[in-house]
Design a protein around this motif. Structure first.
Motif, PDB file in Angstrom:
ATOM      1  N   ASN A 183      -3.558  -5.034 -10.600  1.00  0.00           N
ATOM      2  CA  ASN A 183      -2.507  -4.787  -9.920  1.00  0.00           C
ATOM      3  C   ASN A 183      -2.492  -4.881  -8.448  1.00  0.00           C
ATOM      4  OD1 ASN A 183      -5.561  -3.355  -8.409  1.00  0.00           O
ATOM      5  ND2 ASN A 183      -5.324  -1.436 -10.524  1.00  0.00           N
ATOM      6  N   LYS A 184      -2.760  -4.289  -7.748  1.00  0.00           N
ATOM      7  CA  LYS A 184      -1.621  -5.023  -6.583  1.00  0.00           C
ATOM      8  C   LYS A 184      -3.819  -4.901  -5.195  1.00  0.00           C
ATOM      9  CE  LYS A 184       1.367  -3.644  -1.496  1.00  0.00           C
ATOM     10  NZ  LYS A 184       1.439  -2.911  -1.186  1.00  0.00           N
ATOM     11  N   GLN A 185      -4.227  -4.068  -5.790  1.00  0.00           N
ATOM     12  CA  GLN A 185      -5.433  -4.223  -5.361  1.00  0.00           C
ATOM     13  C   GLN A 185      -6.545  -5.046  -5.475  1.00  0.00           C
ATOM     14  OE1 GLN A 185      -8.670  -2.586  -2.468  1.00  0.00           O
ATOM     15  NE2 GLN A 185      -7.227  -1.700  -2.934  1.00  0.00           N
ATOM     16  N   SER A 186      -6.257  -5.704  -7.001  1.00  0.00           N
ATOM     17  CA  SER A 186      -7.202  -6.261  -7.228  1.00  0.00           C
ATOM     18  C   SER A 186      -5.966  -7.919  -6.582  1.00  0.00           C
ATOM     19  CB  SER A 186      -7.115  -6.693  -8.405  1.00  0.00           C
ATOM     20  OG  SER A 186      -6.134  -7.062  -8.959  1.00  0.00           O
ATOM     21  N   LEU A 187      -5.169  -7.995  -6.472  1.00  0.00           N
ATOM     22  CA  LEU A 187      -4.724  -8.654  -5.447  1.00  0.00           C
ATOM     23  C   LEU A 187      -5.554  -9.687  -4.429  1.00  0.00           C
ATOM     24  CD1 LEU A 187      -2.046 -11.758  -5.188  1.00  0.00           C
ATOM     25  CD2 LEU A 187      -1.609 -10.200  -4.775  1.00  0.00           C
ATOM     26  N   LEU A 188      -5.715  -8.348  -3.992  1.00  0.00           N
ATOM     27  CA  LEU A 188      -6.247  -8.473  -2.492  1.00  0.00           C
ATOM     28  C   LEU A 188      -7.632  -8.809  -2.269  1.00  0.00           C
ATOM     29  CD1 LEU A 188      -5.730  -8.101   0.768  1.00  0.00           C
ATOM     30  CD2 LEU A 188      -6.448  -5.524   0.276  1.00  0.00           C
ATOM     31  N   PHE A 189      -8.275  -8.205  -3.251  1.00  0.00           N
ATOM     32  CA  PHE A 189      -9.473  -8.450  -3.051  1.00  0.00           C
ATOM     33  C   PHE A 189      -9.657  -9.997  -3.164  1.00  0.00           C
ATOM     34  CE2 PHE A 189     -13.551  -7.876  -6.279  1.00  0.00           C
ATOM     35  CZ  PHE A 189     -14.663  -8.359  -4.413  1.00  0.00           C
ATOM     36  N   ASP A 190      -9.194 -10.876  -4.594  1.00  0.00           N
ATOM     37  CA  ASP A 190      -9.210 -11.504  -5.133  1.00  0.00           C
ATOM     38  C   ASP A 190      -9.040 -12.499  -4.058  1.00  0.00           C
ATOM     39  OD1 ASP A 190      -9.966 -11.392  -7.687  1.00  0.00           O
ATOM     40  OD2 ASP A 190      -7.821 -12.369  -8.148  1.00  0.00           O
ATOM     41  N   GLY A 221      10.102 -16.000  -6.929  1.00  0.00           N
ATOM     42  CA  GLY A 221      10.559 -16.513  -8.388  1.00  0.00           C
ATOM     43  C   GLY A 221      10.459 -15.328  -9.874  1.00  0.00           C
ATOM     44  N   LEU A 222       9.826 -14.523  -9.693  1.00  0.00           N
ATOM     45  CA  LEU A 222      10.497 -13.412 -11.407  1.00  0.00           C
ATOM     46  C   LEU A 222      10.121 -12.261 -10.678  1.00  0.00           C
ATOM     47  CD1 LEU A 222       7.895 -15.572 -11.369  1.00  0.00           C
ATOM     48  CD2 LEU A 222       5.658 -13.811 -11.797  1.00  0.00           C
ATOM     49  N   GLN A 223       9.713 -11.814 -12.022  1.00  0.00           N
ATOM     50  CA  GLN A 223      10.501  -9.936 -11.765  1.00  0.00           C
ATOM     51  C   GLN A 223       9.134  -9.444 -11.406  1.00  0.00           C
ATOM     52  OE1 GLN A 223      13.887 -10.227 -11.493  1.00  0.00           O
ATOM     53  NE2 GLN A 223      14.007  -7.806 -12.684  1.00  0.00           N
ATOM     54  N   SER A 224       9.275  -8.157 -10.670  1.00  0.00           N
ATOM     55  CA  SER A 224       7.879  -7.347  -9.977  1.00  0.00           C
ATOM     56  C   SER A 224       7.314  -7.297 -11.569  1.00  0.00           C
ATOM     57  CB  SER A 224       8.553  -6.420  -9.608  1.00  0.00           C
ATOM     58  OG  SER A 224       9.253  -5.041 -10.093  1.00  0.00           O
ATOM     59  N   GLY A 225       8.093  -7.167 -12.691  1.00  0.00           N
ATOM     60  CA  GLY A 225       7.227  -6.450 -13.528  1.00  0.00           C
ATOM     61  C   GLY A 225       5.644  -7.729 -14.412  1.00  0.00           C
ATOM     62  N   SER A 226       6.933  -8.542 -13.936  1.00  0.00           N
ATOM     63  CA  SER A 226       5.713  -9.885 -15.224  1.00  0.00           C
ATOM     64  C   SER A 226       4.005 -10.638 -14.082  1.00  0.00           C
ATOM     65  CB  SER A 226       6.765 -11.398 -14.262  1.00  0.00           C
ATOM     66  OG  SER A 226       8.158 -11.283 -15.216  1.00  0.00           O
ATOM     67  N   LEU A 227       4.463  -9.786 -12.186  1.00  0.00           N
ATOM     68  CA  LEU A 227       2.754 -10.081 -12.207  1.00  0.00           C
ATOM     69  C   LEU A 227       2.028  -9.791 -12.865  1.00  0.00           C
ATOM     70  CD1 LEU A 227       4.379  -9.406  -7.870  1.00  0.00           C
ATOM     71  CD2 LEU A 227       4.198 -11.693  -8.946  1.00  0.00           C
ATOM     72  N   TYR A 228       2.448  -8.312 -13.342  1.00  0.00           N
ATOM     73  CA  TYR A 228       0.760  -8.032 -13.862  1.00  0.00           C
ATOM     74  C   TYR A 228       0.222  -8.771 -15.043  1.00  0.00           C
ATOM     75  CZ  TYR A 228       1.834  -3.530 -11.124  1.00  0.00           C
ATOM     76  OH  TYR A 228       1.752  -3.133  -9.867  1.00  0.00           O
ATOM     77  N   LYS A 229       0.991  -9.798 -15.276  1.00  0.00           N
ATOM     78  CA  LYS A 229       0.589 -10.875 -16.354  1.00  0.00           C
ATOM     79  C   LYS A 229      -0.717 -11.402 -15.499  1.00  0.00           C
ATOM     80  CE  LYS A 229       2.405 -10.639 -20.058  1.00  0.00           C
ATOM     81  NZ  LYS A 229       2.139 -10.557 -21.189  1.00  0.00           N
ATOM     82  N   ALA A 280       2.306  -3.638   3.813  1.00  0.00           N
ATOM     83  CA  ALA A 280       3.282  -3.218   3.973  1.00  0.00           C
ATOM     84  C   ALA A 280       5.268  -4.276   3.182  1.00  0.00           C
ATOM     85  CB  ALA A 280       4.118  -4.081   5.405  1.00  0.00           C
ATOM     86  N   MET A 281       3.510  -4.797   1.968  1.00  0.00           N
ATOM     87  CA  MET A 281       4.283  -6.482   1.123  1.00  0.00           C
ATOM     88  C   MET A 281       4.121  -5.653   0.068  1.00  0.00           C
ATOM     89  SD  MET A 281       2.121  -9.353  -0.332  1.00  0.00           S
ATOM     90  CE  MET A 281       1.343  -7.975  -1.619  1.00  0.00           C
ATOM     91  N   SER A 282       5.640  -5.099  -0.322  1.00  0.00           N
ATOM     92  CA  SER A 282       5.797  -4.852  -1.505  1.00  0.00           C
ATOM     93  C   SER A 282       5.539  -5.353  -2.728  1.00  0.00           C
ATOM     94  CB  SER A 282       7.091  -4.079  -1.484  1.00  0.00           C
ATOM     95  OG  SER A 282       8.341  -5.737  -2.105  1.00  0.00           O
ATOM     96  N   LEU A 283       5.550  -5.504  -3.782  1.00  0.00           N
ATOM     97  CA  LEU A 283       5.115  -6.540  -4.844  1.00  0.00           C
ATOM     98  C   LEU A 283       6.456  -7.234  -5.423  1.00  0.00           C
ATOM     99  CD1 LEU A 283       2.675  -4.312  -7.393  1.00  0.00           C
ATOM    100  CD2 LEU A 283       2.387  -6.396  -6.372  1.00  0.00           C
ATOM    101  N   ARG A 284       7.916  -6.311  -5.062  1.00  0.00           N
ATOM    102  CA  ARG A 284       8.950  -6.480  -5.312  1.00  0.00           C
ATOM    103  C   ARG A 284       9.227  -8.323  -4.300  1.00  0.00           C
ATOM    104  NH1 ARG A 284       9.173  -1.767  -7.014  1.00  0.00           N
ATOM    105  NH2 ARG A 284      10.317  -1.103  -8.424  1.00  0.00           N
TER     106      ARG A 284
END
Lengths: 211, 211
Positions: free
Chosen positions: A54-61, A42-50, A31-35
DNA sequence: TCAGGAAACAATCAAGCGTTCTTTTTTATT
DNA sequence: AATAAAAAAGAACGCTTGATTGTTTCCTGA
């Protein structure tokens, strides 16, 4: 604008991690969106990819780091304690304190395992198994020494861990009971549950007499 | 084609409900799409809206019906049992059997509460509270009679329910241990946990002597 | 038998999703 | 002071989502 003033990679990475934990805890991983996450930091969603692939690896980390930390701290806490009863109490106290202090992480690690893909899930389950074994081995040792009366150490392990973990379903800091009090109450339930109605068995008395 | 041959509203509604339980159990509420659900039942996604108002109300229907059923069956099971120890054992056995038989429903009711909007969640939490009170009242009665030694009935209630509910985290039908055996093991842990190391207290002995 | 309601299809909508790419600004290095 | 690297913005992408509507087919009861 592009790079914001005072921006710093390490600090942002940590903020993303923390916001991720909070949002997944509140709304769930799916249910959590990257936006939403980006806005929280305080970022744009695209900047997260620095900061992650991807979303999955964030959860795994998040989950893996938590499990590794839990296991390492538990092993450190139990190191040097040999007596089964002392180890049981120490495990119980550690588990409770850890879960009261890091409820969000614990909740995520327990609830969102199914959102991990197969490889990641296998890794996390492996860590959890090692953690459970800390308790199971203690129960077996205590049963063999006659200190505990346990028909099924494996079942007892699951039962005890479920009971202790359940504390983060309702505990809130600043409640009527202090963490110390709760540790006492829960640990009492655990100890009584594994020692049985007659307390120490005959075998345990013998074991005691020898000591 | 439009209406398929042999189609029947009641049957379709039940199929949707069942498929919904299965899919939410497997993937989570947020992760389940209505197209996925429709395909499982053999429908187009639009047709689902003949059977519920929106995705949220489907989840609510499933959870509320489960909670109401759980509560009703528990009350029926405990009716007529007055002795606290007998009630405790009956509650434990009921809870375990119910959870082993309807793991998916239980899992959903526990995990997806946060996916309910505020009003719906409040209703479900109310039902859960009533269910928990069945146990808490029993514990208080037993403590007052001296049969149980419980410092904090509320905490003990949460602890016991967490422990018992935990069975559906690992139980799989056809495993090494039968449902009866598991009921015995878990109930033993519960009973020992609330009676304390010395078994019956002095007050309980008095209570017994009077009976 | 034949209308009327029930059941399902088919097409569509706007919104939101995760992700990628390019550009711009700030910071750090030399 | 010049330059490279770091950090983030911002636009765009292809897709999927929950939801809506109009239409077609089937079933059933009078």
């Amino acid at each position: 604008m592009a790079r914001t003033i005072g921006s710093n990679g390490a600090r942002t990475a940590e903020a993303i991690r923390q916001a991720g934990v909070t949002l997944i805890y509140r709304h769930g991983y799916e249910a959590m969106s990257l936006r939403q996450l980006a806005a929280e930091v305080g970022l744009q969603s695209g900047s997260l990819y620095k900061y992650f692939d991807n979303k999955q690896s964030l959860l795994f980390d998040i989950v893996r780091e938590h499990m590794a930390d839990l296991l390492a701290k538990a092993e450190a806490d139990l190191a040097g304690i040999d007596d089964p009863m002392a180890r049981l109490k120490a495990f119980s106290a550690f588990h409770l304190r850890y879960h009261m202090q890091r409820m969000a992480h614990v909740f995520i690690a327990n609830m969102e395992i199914r959102s991990l893909d197969d490889d990641h899930r296998a890794m996390v389950v492996g860590l959890r198994r090692r953690y459970e074994n800390l308790l199971e081995d203690t129960l077996r040792a205590g049963a063999q020494a006659g200190v505990f009366r346990i028909a099924e150490p494996k079942v007892a392990t699951y039962a005890i861990i479920s009971m202790l973990t359940g504390i983060c379903m309702w505990y809130r800091p600043g409640g009527r009971l202090s963490q110390d009090q709760l540790v006492d109450i829960y640990t009492g339930l655990v100890v009584d549950g594994v020692t049985g109605p007659q307390g120490l068995t005959a075998a345990a008395e013998r074991h005691r007499a020898l000591a």
